[in-house]
Design an enzyme around this catalytic site. Structure first.
Site, PDB file in Angstrom:
ATOM      1  N   HIS A   1     121.195  73.826  70.443  1.00 47.75           N
ATOM      2  CA  HIS A   1     121.746  72.143  70.254  1.00 47.75           C
ATOM      3  C   HIS A   1     122.372  72.276  69.904  1.00 47.75           C
ATOM      4  O   HIS A   1     122.820  72.513  69.111  1.00 47.75           O
ATOM      5  CB  HIS A   1     120.457  71.640  70.417  1.00 47.75           C
TER       6      HIS A   1
ATOM      7  N   CYS B   1     123.494  70.456  76.243  1.00 53.50           N
ATOM      8  CA  CYS B   1     123.506  69.443  76.167  1.00 53.50           C
ATOM      9  C   CYS B   1     124.474  68.783  77.138  1.00 53.50           C
ATOM     10  O   CYS B   1     125.262  68.071  75.362  1.00 53.50           O
ATOM     11  CB  CYS B   1     122.450  68.704  74.578  1.00 53.50           C
TER      12      CYS B   1
ATOM     13  N   HIS C   1     119.768  69.970  78.814  1.00 51.98           N
ATOM     14  CA  HIS C   1     119.487  68.371  78.303  1.00 51.98           C
ATOM     15  C   HIS C   1     120.780  67.563  79.178  1.00 51.98           C
ATOM     16  O   HIS C   1     121.551  67.564  78.971  1.00 51.98           O
ATOM     17  CB  HIS C   1     120.215  67.792  77.164  1.00 51.98           C
TER      18      HIS C   1
ATOM     19  N   ASP D   1     117.234  63.621  80.192  1.00 52.84           N
ATOM     20  CA  ASP D   1     117.630  63.454  78.392  1.00 52.84           C
ATOM     21  C   ASP D   1     117.692  62.046  78.282  1.00 52.84           C
ATOM     22  O   ASP D   1     118.647  61.805  78.567  1.00 52.84           O
ATOM     23  CB  ASP D   1     118.617  64.280  77.299  1.00 52.84           C
ATOM     24  N   HIS D   2     116.385  60.852  77.244  1.00 48.13           N
ATOM     25  CA  HIS D   2     116.661  60.006  76.582  1.00 48.13           C
ATOM     26  C   HIS D   2     116.560  59.411  77.542  1.00 48.13           C
ATOM     27  O   HIS D   2     116.929  59.785  79.136  1.00 48.13           O
ATOM     28  CB  HIS D   2     117.489  59.976  76.124  1.00 48.13           C
TER      29      HIS D   2
ATOM     30  N   TYR E   1     112.691  57.894  74.320  1.00 50.58           N
ATOM     31  CA  TYR E   1     111.641  59.069  74.483  1.00 50.58           C
ATOM     32  C   TYR E   1     110.454  58.365  75.467  1.00 50.58           C
ATOM     33  O   TYR E   1     109.713  58.082  75.615  1.00 50.58           O
ATOM     34  CB  TYR E   1     111.310  59.952  73.691  1.00 50.58           C
TER      35      TYR E   1
HETATM   36  C1  DNO Z   1     117.676  64.782  70.550  1.00 50.98           C
HETATM   37  C2  DNO Z   1     117.149  66.055  70.549  1.00 50.98           C
HETATM   38  C3  DNO Z   1     117.426  66.178  69.193  1.00 50.98           C
HETATM   39  C4  DNO Z   1     117.108  68.308  69.545  1.00 50.98           C
HETATM   40  C5  DNO Z   1     117.730  69.189  68.359  1.00 50.98           C
HETATM   41  C6  DNO Z   1     117.169  70.740  68.675  1.00 50.98           C
HETATM   42  O1  DNO Z   1     117.223  63.324  71.431  1.00 50.98           O
HETATM   43  O2  DNO Z   1     118.523  66.123  71.515  1.00 50.98           O
HETATM   44  O3  DNO Z   1     116.441  66.195  68.956  1.00 50.98           O
HETATM   45  O4  DNO Z   1     115.818  68.123  70.083  1.00 50.98           O
HETATM   46  O5  DNO Z   1     118.481  68.883  67.804  1.00 50.98           O
HETATM   47  O6  DNO Z   1     117.029  71.367  68.047  1.00 50.98           O
END
Ligand code: DNO
Length: 396
Positions: free
Chosen positions: A233, A271, A298, A350-351, A368
């Site tokens: 990531h 991401c 993501h 994501d989020h 989340y």
């Molecule tokens: C946040 C996430 C990060 C991710 C880590 C992966 O929302 O995208 O915490 O899980 O960095 O290791």
């Protein structure tokens, strides 16, 4: 693309059943109860997997197996931690989970300065504000040499901001920055974070990169043998904080780490929100360039500001071209099918914004919430559905 959903385990305010209702088929989770650095027992993996499968879902991705800081500094007990990491990878493979996400961020995992930034429609977003961050770094943490890391205008605004903040606001800012966000490994107080920062600054960018490559050399062959695809990531945000080195922020960084240990098990988590917080990362170009190595994505959007600040925008708003990115990922999947590759790219929204009844509700993990991600996933699904339909029509 498989639609997946991050789940923080049995204590998550969002249940596995909610995930089914959201329409995702894959779960992204971790064994959050196992301390960072310890090996993951096969029995624990199997137990979690059975819980997920009992709801008709699949455990698609482990996010994350966190790395102990000793591995990043290559000091202390790092050898034992690497051995434990290998053991965890073998067990993840034996449990039949194929993808493992991790990161190599020094000291802190992802960081924001505000977790309830109010948008014009009264929903709340996560935000990273440079002025607030500098105010914390220079005037609260009082990190040695911090003043030299910011330009004089920013420093002046940071001072003003700091002086205008109440004690409560200062405390909250500190908590947001250093207490650790969901899924992150580190929670610090001022003393411990100063010490951790100093250690990594001393190491420098190339020192940290060498440690990442040494880690990859040790674990990637084990992942490959276990049938596990690892996907790093990126740094979030993708630029230096606290003067710390960063080694997974740009396309060049991604290139270097893939080249260092070429293997189908050495890959990337694309991401969109993290890479996309930099205007010089072209996400669509990255999806095309790194296609075969993208094991997980993501999908998240950000609205960038000139000084590096950003807030998390709606999934289809913001500065990232979500449609272009998804198109590139679908092309990659088509390419894989033609090549006989069966692994497709799991995506998760994501989020999400905090909205409706979840505003002010205790226990919701920042970023989340259920409703915010539900909205994000539904919007992304609309894009996927449209693009896939058009492709099918083209072929007919
Ligand atoms: C946040 C996430 C990060 C991710 C880590 C992966 O929302 O995208 O915490 O899980 O960095 O290791």
């Amino acid at each position: 693309m498989q639609e997946t959903w991050r789940w923080f385990g049995p204590d998550d305010t969002v249940s596995l059943q909610n995930i089914v209702q959201a329409g995702a088929s894959g779960v992204v989770t971790s064994l959050h109860h196992i301390p960072t650095g310890e090996a993951w027992p096969l029995a624990e993996l199997q137990k979690r997997k059975a819980e997920i499968e009992a709801q008709g879902l699949e455990w698609s991705v482990v996010e994350s197996i966190p790395l102990h800081n000793d591995i990043k500094t290559r000091s202390g007990d790092y050898q034992r931690h690497i051995d434990n990491y290998k053991e965890s990878l073998r067990n993840v493979g034996a449990a039949g989970v194929a993808v493992v996400c991790y990161n190599f961020m020094p000291v802190l995992d992802w960081t924001r300065t505000s977790l309830d930034y109010e948008l014009p429609n009264a929903s709340r977003a996560l935000r990273f504000e440079m002025t607030d961050f500098a105010a914390y770094d220079v005037y609260m943490l009082e990190r040695a040499g911090a003043g030299e890391d910011y330009d004089p205008d920013l420093l002046a605004s940071a001072r003003q901001r700091f002086e205008a903040m109440s004690e409560g606001e200062r405390k909250l800012l500190e908590q947001n920055i250093i207490a650790g966000l969901p899924g992150g490994e580190g929670a610090y107080d001022r003393e411990s974070i100063r010490a951790a920062i100093a250690e990594f600054i001393e190491l420098g960018t190339e020192g940290l990169r060498a440690h990442l490559f040494a880690f990859l050399e040790a674990v990637i062959p084990v992942a490959e043998a276990a049938g596990v695809r690892m996907c790093i990531h990126p740094d979030d945000p993708p630029f230096s904080l606290f003067g710390l080195p960063r080694v997974v922020s740009t396309a060049a960084d991604a290139h270097a780490l893939l080249d260092a240990v070429p293997s189908p098990s050495n890959g990337l988590t694309l991401c969109a929100g993290s890479y996309g917080a930099r205007g010089d990362n072209d996400l669509t170009a990255m999806a095309r360039e790194f296609g075969p190595a993208i094991h997980f994505v993501h999908l998240r959007n950000v609205k960038r500001e000139p000084d590096g600040s950003f807030f998390e925008a709606e999934h289809l708003a913001g500065d990232n071209d979500m449609v272009g990115l998804i198109e590139a990922l679908l092309d990659e999947e088509t390419r894989r099918r033609a090549e006989g590759r069966s692994d497709m790219i799991p995506m998760r929204p994501d989020h999400g914004h905090l909205l409706g009844d979840e505003i002010g509700k205790a226990g919701v993990n920042p970023g989340y919430s259920f409703a915010g991600r539900l909205k994000g996933l539904a919007e992304l699904r609309g894009v996927l559905h449209t693009l896939e339909t058009l492709r099918r029509r083209d072929q007919e």
